[in-house]
Enzyme design. Structure first.
Site, short mmCIF file in Angstrom:
data_model
loop_
_atom_site.label_atom_id
_atom_site.label_comp_id
_atom_site.label_asym_id
_atom_site.label_seq_id
_atom_site.Cartn_x
_atom_site.Cartn_y
_atom_site.Cartn_z
N HIS A 1 0.83 -1.20 0.00
CA HIS A 1 0.00 0.00 0.00
C HIS A 1 0.86 1.25 0.00
O HIS A 1 1.78 1.38 0.82
CB HIS A 1 -0.93 -0.02 1.22
CG HIS A 1 -2.00 -1.07 1.10
ND1 HIS A 1 -2.40 -1.86 2.14
CD2 HIS A 1 -2.73 -1.45 0.02
CE1 HIS A 1 -3.35 -2.69 1.71
NE2 HIS A 1 -3.57 -2.46 0.43
N HIS B 1 2.73 -4.08 6.66
CA HIS B 1 1.76 -3.01 6.39
C HIS B 1 1.75 -2.07 7.59
O HIS B 1 2.43 -2.32 8.58
CB HIS B 1 0.34 -3.60 6.23
CG HIS B 1 0.12 -4.32 4.93
ND1 HIS B 1 -0.69 -3.82 3.94
CD2 HIS B 1 0.58 -5.50 4.47
CE1 HIS B 1 -0.70 -4.66 2.91
NE2 HIS B 1 0.07 -5.69 3.21
N GLU C 1 1.79 3.51 3.13
CA GLU C 1 2.34 2.83 4.31
C GLU C 1 3.86 2.79 4.24
O GLU C 1 4.49 1.73 4.25
CB GLU C 1 1.70 1.44 4.42
CG GLU C 1 0.19 1.56 4.58
CD GLU C 1 -0.57 0.23 4.48
OE1 GLU C 1 0.07 -0.83 4.53
OE2 GLU C 1 -1.80 0.29 4.32
N GLU D 1 0.70 -5.38 10.89
CA GLU D 1 0.28 -3.98 10.84
C GLU D 1 1.17 -3.27 11.86
O GLU D 1 0.99 -3.42 13.07
CB GLU D 1 -1.20 -3.82 11.22
CG GLU D 1 -2.17 -4.52 10.28
CD GLU D 1 -2.36 -3.80 8.95
OE1 GLU D 1 -1.73 -2.76 8.72
OE2 GLU D 1 -3.15 -4.30 8.13
#
Ligand code: 0X9
Ligand code: ZN
Length: 406
Positions: free
Chosen positions: A164, A292, A167, A361
């Site tokens: 992404h 991420h 990110e 994450e």
């Protein structure tokens, strides 16, 4: 007749103009039920879920869709200072002031080449694939193994960053891991042992075009997808919705304007095609870690359905996630526990290839401590929190199921 034509011109001018400018909004949504979360995930990307509230930064199209489908559930809408539009052609991509410590695409390329020059016996830089805009996606292989024959099995692991665009921290952590293991090879027996018995692959910036678009003009744009030109007005496919396993079965959108657009077909994008080809060509990859941001979570399959994978592998994932959580203090959970999202990297890697695949994450924990743009000051801290989990996964690539015997 004439006025109809004029009207058509005005409409098309208006639509074209729409494509050039897309103002972002932050929304707060009432999501008491898990089923509501899963429904909303078909339209927008939920950046954060706290209690029974969801938070997201959405483009105009997604906001309109959301208002149509969930009018009563939207608690708050705020216009933000992020504007997206056409690809900005520039030779010099630079991060906004204060964030220069983050690597641009060119800096990733240059730094990896520098490592190869410094450690020619351990590091090999190679082209992972080509992006939509023609960038060569950089990758590095680190190994000290001298194969005695070409069929010899060497356990391998793949680390990816920046599926992404916005990110950016997810590129910095693999970049620092590469430096850490190379710099400490001679002085740290534990690292030497790992490098001498594994093939360790890093693709720190998979979505090169998106990441650079996000900083073009030295202004962040909250961009998520790659930079495929879908049609005359919209850009980008969500690369983490474009893998084939369970593709398009929930938590992704068929609308090209959506931030969670799945693409016209599985693996429609050159960036995800590159991952597919690489994994197919390297059957020794046993573990995959996809970095991420944000929320501080350790996620494992399934992401596309609410049932667990079950059996022995369920326990392998849980044990590994729990062990790593002891070091980085991130919350371990099944990916769909957050919200349903089909077509992500890990469902495909595990579902198709039996690879033990995790999504981290990374920090920060919330949007109030920086969200997607936490600033360069947190890079080092986040790296230190994740060294042990990364070394652990490199180690476990030899025998992932072995964690059940420990
Ligand atoms: O939505 C995603 O692709 C990932 N989160 S992010 O904020 N980095 O975009 C999470 C993917 C994990 N899969 C599921 N939640 N199903
Ligand atoms: Zn992401």
């Amino acid at each position: 007749m004439f006025s109809n034509k004029l009207l058509a011109i005005f409409i098309s001018l208006f639509l074209t103009h729409q494509a050039w400018s897309n103002t972002m909004h932050s929304v707060q949504i009432d999501l008491k039920k898990k089923s509501d979360r899963d429904k909303v995930a078909n339209i927008i990307h939920l950046d954060q879920i706290i209690g029974d509230k969801g938070y997201a930064v959405v483009n105009e199209h997604d906001l309109m869709q959301l208002k149509k489908v969930f009018p009563a559930k939207i608690l708050n809408i705020k216009k933000l200072d992020f504007t997206q539009g056409e690809t900005i052609q520039t030779e010099n991509f630079e991060f906004p002031k204060g964030d220069e410590a983050f690597h641009t695409y060119q800096e990733v390329v240059d730094t990896l080449n520098e490592y190869e020059r410094k450690y020619p016996n351990l590091a090999t830089v190679f082209e992972f694939g080509k992006s939509v805009e023609g960038r060569s996606i950089p990758a590095i292989k680190i190994t000290g193994v001298k194969k005695v024959n070409k069929d010899q099995f060497i356990p391998a692991i793949l680390f990816t960053g920046s599926h992404h665009a916005r990110e950016h921290l997810s590129t910095e952590i693999p970049m620092l891991l590469i430096k850490h293991i190379l710099d400490n090879y001679s002085s740290t027996p534990e690292i030497k042992k790992l490098i001498d018995s594994r093939e360790i692959y890093f693709v720190p910036m998979l979505n090169t075009d998106g990441a650079m678009y996000d900083i073009a003009g030295r202004k962040y744009k909250m961009w998520r997808k790659n930079r495929t030109k879908n049609d005359s007005r919209t850009y980008g496919v969500d690369l983490n919705r474009n893998y084939s396993f369970g593709w398009g079965t929930g938590g992704s959108s068929r609308s090209p304007n959506s931030d969670v657009y799945m693409g016209p077909k599985p693996f429609s994008e050159p960036e995800t095609q590159a991952v597919k080809k690489f994994v197919e060509d390297n059957a020794n990859i046993r573990v995959l870690l996809s970095f991420h941001t944000f929320s501080e979570l350790i996620l494992y399959p399934w992401g596309g359905k609410n049932t667990g994978i079950g059996g022995e592998d369920q326990r392998v994932f849980e044990k590994m996630a729990q062990t790593m959580s002891g070091w980085n203090k991130y919350k371990p959970m099944q990916a769909s526990g957050l919200y349903i999202a089909s077509g992500d990297t890990c469902d495909w890697a595990y579902g198709e290839h039996g690879i033990y695949c995790f999504t981290f994450e990374l920090s920060p924990k919330s949007m109030w401590s920086g969200g997607f743009y936490p600033g360069a000051k947190i890079i080092d801290k986040v790296f230190r929190a994740n060294v042990k989990p990364a070394l652990y996964l490199i180690d476990k690539a030899a025998d992932p199921k072995g964690v059940l015997r420990q």
